[in-house]
Design an enzyme around this catalytic site. Structure first.
Site, mmCIF file in Angstrom:
data_model
loop_
_atom_site.group_PDB
_atom_site.id
_atom_site.type_symbol
_atom_site.label_atom_id
_atom_site.label_comp_id
_atom_site.label_asym_id
_atom_site.label_seq_id
_atom_site.Cartn_x
_atom_site.Cartn_y
_atom_site.Cartn_z
ATOM 1 N N HIS A 1 0.872 -1.175 0.000
ATOM 2 C CA HIS A 1 0.000 0.000 0.000
ATOM 3 C C HIS A 1 0.914 1.231 0.000
ATOM 4 O O HIS A 1 2.025 1.184 0.538
ATOM 5 C CB HIS A 1 -0.842 -0.057 1.269
ATOM 6 C CG HIS A 1 -1.913 0.965 1.404
ATOM 7 N ND1 HIS A 1 -1.653 2.259 1.762
ATOM 8 C CD2 HIS A 1 -3.252 0.869 1.254
ATOM 9 C CE1 HIS A 1 -2.806 2.918 1.825
ATOM 10 N NE2 HIS A 1 -3.785 2.106 1.524
ATOM 11 N N ASP B 1 2.966 -4.396 8.063
ATOM 12 C CA ASP B 1 1.773 -3.585 7.844
ATOM 13 C C ASP B 1 0.568 -4.516 7.984
ATOM 14 O O ASP B 1 0.247 -5.273 7.067
ATOM 15 C CB ASP B 1 1.839 -2.951 6.449
ATOM 16 C CG ASP B 1 0.549 -2.238 6.080
ATOM 17 O OD1 ASP B 1 -0.382 -2.209 6.911
ATOM 18 O OD2 ASP B 1 0.480 -1.717 4.950
ATOM 19 N N GLN C 1 -4.649 -4.807 6.886
ATOM 20 C CA GLN C 1 -5.650 -5.795 6.444
ATOM 21 C C GLN C 1 -5.646 -7.035 7.331
ATOM 22 O O GLN C 1 -6.691 -7.493 7.766
ATOM 23 C CB GLN C 1 -5.390 -6.212 4.984
ATOM 24 C CG GLN C 1 -5.586 -5.119 3.962
ATOM 25 C CD GLN C 1 -7.024 -4.612 3.872
ATOM 26 O OE1 GLN C 1 -7.985 -5.316 4.183
ATOM 27 N NE2 GLN C 1 -7.171 -3.375 3.451
ATOM 28 N N LYS D 1 -10.600 -0.164 10.033
ATOM 29 C CA LYS D 1 -10.789 -1.386 9.242
ATOM 30 C C LYS D 1 -11.198 -2.558 10.126
ATOM 31 O O LYS D 1 -11.647 -3.583 9.641
ATOM 32 C CB LYS D 1 -9.512 -1.716 8.469
ATOM 33 C CG LYS D 1 -9.237 -0.691 7.379
ATOM 34 C CD LYS D 1 -8.039 -0.987 6.529
ATOM 35 C CE LYS D 1 -7.877 0.138 5.520
ATOM 36 N NZ LYS D 1 -6.671 -0.020 4.691
ATOM 37 N N CYS E 1 -4.819 2.502 -3.688
ATOM 38 C CA CYS E 1 -3.640 2.995 -2.976
ATOM 39 C C CYS E 1 -2.457 2.065 -3.149
ATOM 40 O O CYS E 1 -1.639 1.897 -2.236
ATOM 41 C CB CYS E 1 -3.919 3.212 -1.483
ATOM 42 S SG CYS E 1 -5.118 4.496 -1.194
#
Ligand code: PLP
Length: 413
Positions: free
Chosen positions: A129, A207, A210, A233, A371
């Protein structure tokens, strides 16, 4: 619904009843919301926790000696305990920030400008991302680090041979990489990656924007050095995110922002810093949102990640099967280990037209580069459509997407 999910006792209709917005109608139709990877909807428990804070116990935190401030500080710090348990970390290792993006920027500014030296290399992958690419480009341009991009395979998985090539000269000090791609759905093998980076004397930042929504995350089991995610999220509010950092790393890092709440003592000549995590939390924090994030964590824990993962696995398998029946539809990525996001193209129809025509039918998907512009181009596209799933997604909604796409094809027939 599959037998496995029934056995766990996952009742998607009961879950849907927890989300007030899912009862809304869009263009006169029942909302089919397939854009949870951009931001998830909020359950009543999160909304109520935030409203209750404002209605009954709101004050600034860490400051007042009065009842309201103490109560509110307890709730705010209680949320830190919940996040720590959620990641299997210590509470001193949990820094509250605005979102995953800010967490990565914090590491790039603070760790990146002190521990990393000009000439050191940082490795990211082709499937990052922008949040995990642009801060490192900025650090390259301001601080003289080298930024290297590790390749992915045609299946959309990380290419370990290329990763080894990138590490071969011993100059890599940090591997910053996604735990789950927001375009390809690919999960990366994080424990293996951490062991790999450590074997080369490098640190690893994951990261989890998600992944943390779909699977249980144990930063100790992974041996992650940094782990980041966003509240919005994870069925929580926007404006609150988390940076996990190993205690010894945070202790050695200078502040990112200066101001109130992050100091030990201040004079006109000089200030000294508070211990982590407060060193990195200058100014009044997102009090209400942090308490909302705590409620979101309670909410997903009550469902349980075993049930969430089984439900989403079943949705993803179903989506891949029924979408592949549509002529001219191409799904991006075919990783072995993939989560509930499915990006696709439809021959002869631009992704923006796909999304617009689906929207007219009350179906919300995302279209664009998500993104991850370099990845989209790497895959030979300028934009794709993406359906993504959450705890409240039903198999029927995926069938509605397929019917919707067939109508889109008729329009362009
Ligand atoms: C959404 C997302 C981000 C950025 O999250 P923000 O909440 O916008 O900071 C980073 N990485 C991945 C993989 C994402 O999906």
């Amino acid at each position: 619904m599959s037998v496995a999910i029934e056995r766990i006792g996952f009742d998607v209709e009961r879950i849907r009843a927890d989300f007030p917005i899912l009862a809304e109608r869009v263009h006169g139709r029942k909302l089919v919301f397939l854009d949870s990877a951009a931001s998830a909807q909020k359950p009543r428990a999160v909304i109520d926790a935030m409203v209750r804070t404002m209605e009954t116990r709101y004050a600034n935190v860490h400051r007042g000696l009065h009842w309201m401030s103490e109560r509110c500080s307890d709730d705010y710090e209680g949320a830190r305990d919940k996040v720590a348990a959620f990641l299997n970390a210590a509470r001193e290792e949990i820094v509250f920030v605005r979102n995953a993006t800010e967490a990565i920027n914090l590491v790039a500014h603070s760790y990146g400008r002190t521990v990393l030296q000009p000439g050191d290399a940082v490795v990211v992958s082709e499937m990052e991302h922008h949040a995990n690419l642009v801060p490192w480009q900025m650090l390259r341009d301001s601080h003289g680090i080298e930024l290297r991009i590790a390749k992915i395979t045609e299946a959309g998985e990380l290419d370990f041979h290329d990763l080894e090539r990138n590490f071969a000269d011993g100059r890599v000090r940090l591997l910053a990489i996604t735990h789950m791609s927001n375009v390809l759905g690919t999960y990366t093998p994080v424990e293996r990656l951490a062991a790999f980076a450590h074997a080369y004397g490098a640190r690893i930042l994951l990261d989890g924007a998600q992944a943390a929504v779909h699977r249980a995350v144990d930063v100790r089991a992974i041996d992650a050095d940094f782990y980041v995610f966003s509240g919005h999220k994870l069925y929580g509010p926007s404006g609150i995110g988390v940076l996990y950092g190993k205690r010894e790393l945070l202790e050695a890092m200078p502040p990112f922002l200066g101001g109130g709440d992050m100091i030990r003592s201040v004079s006109y000549e000089k200030s000294s810093w508070a211990e982590p995590p407060y060193r990195f939390e200058a100014g009044t924090p997102a009090i209400i949102e942090t308490i909302g994030l705590g409620a979101a964590i309670d909410y997903v824990n009550a469902i349980g990640f075993e049930a969430i993962a089984a439900h989403e696995r079943s949705l993803t398998d179903h989506a891949l099967a029924v979408l592949s029946d549509i002529d001219g539809l191409h799904v991006l990525g075919r990783a072995q280990d993939r989560g509930g996001v499915v990006a696709f193209t439809l021959d002869g129809v631009h992704a923006h037209d796909v999304a617009t025509l689906l929207d007219k039918q009350g179906i919300a998907v995302r279209a664009g580069h998500h993104c991850a512009e370099p990845l989209t181009r790497r895959l030979g596209q300028d934009s794709t459509a993406r359906a993504s799933f959450g705890v409240y997604t039903t198999h029927g909604e995926i069938d509605a997407l397929v019917s919707g796409l067939r109508r889109v094809k008729q329009v362009f027939g």
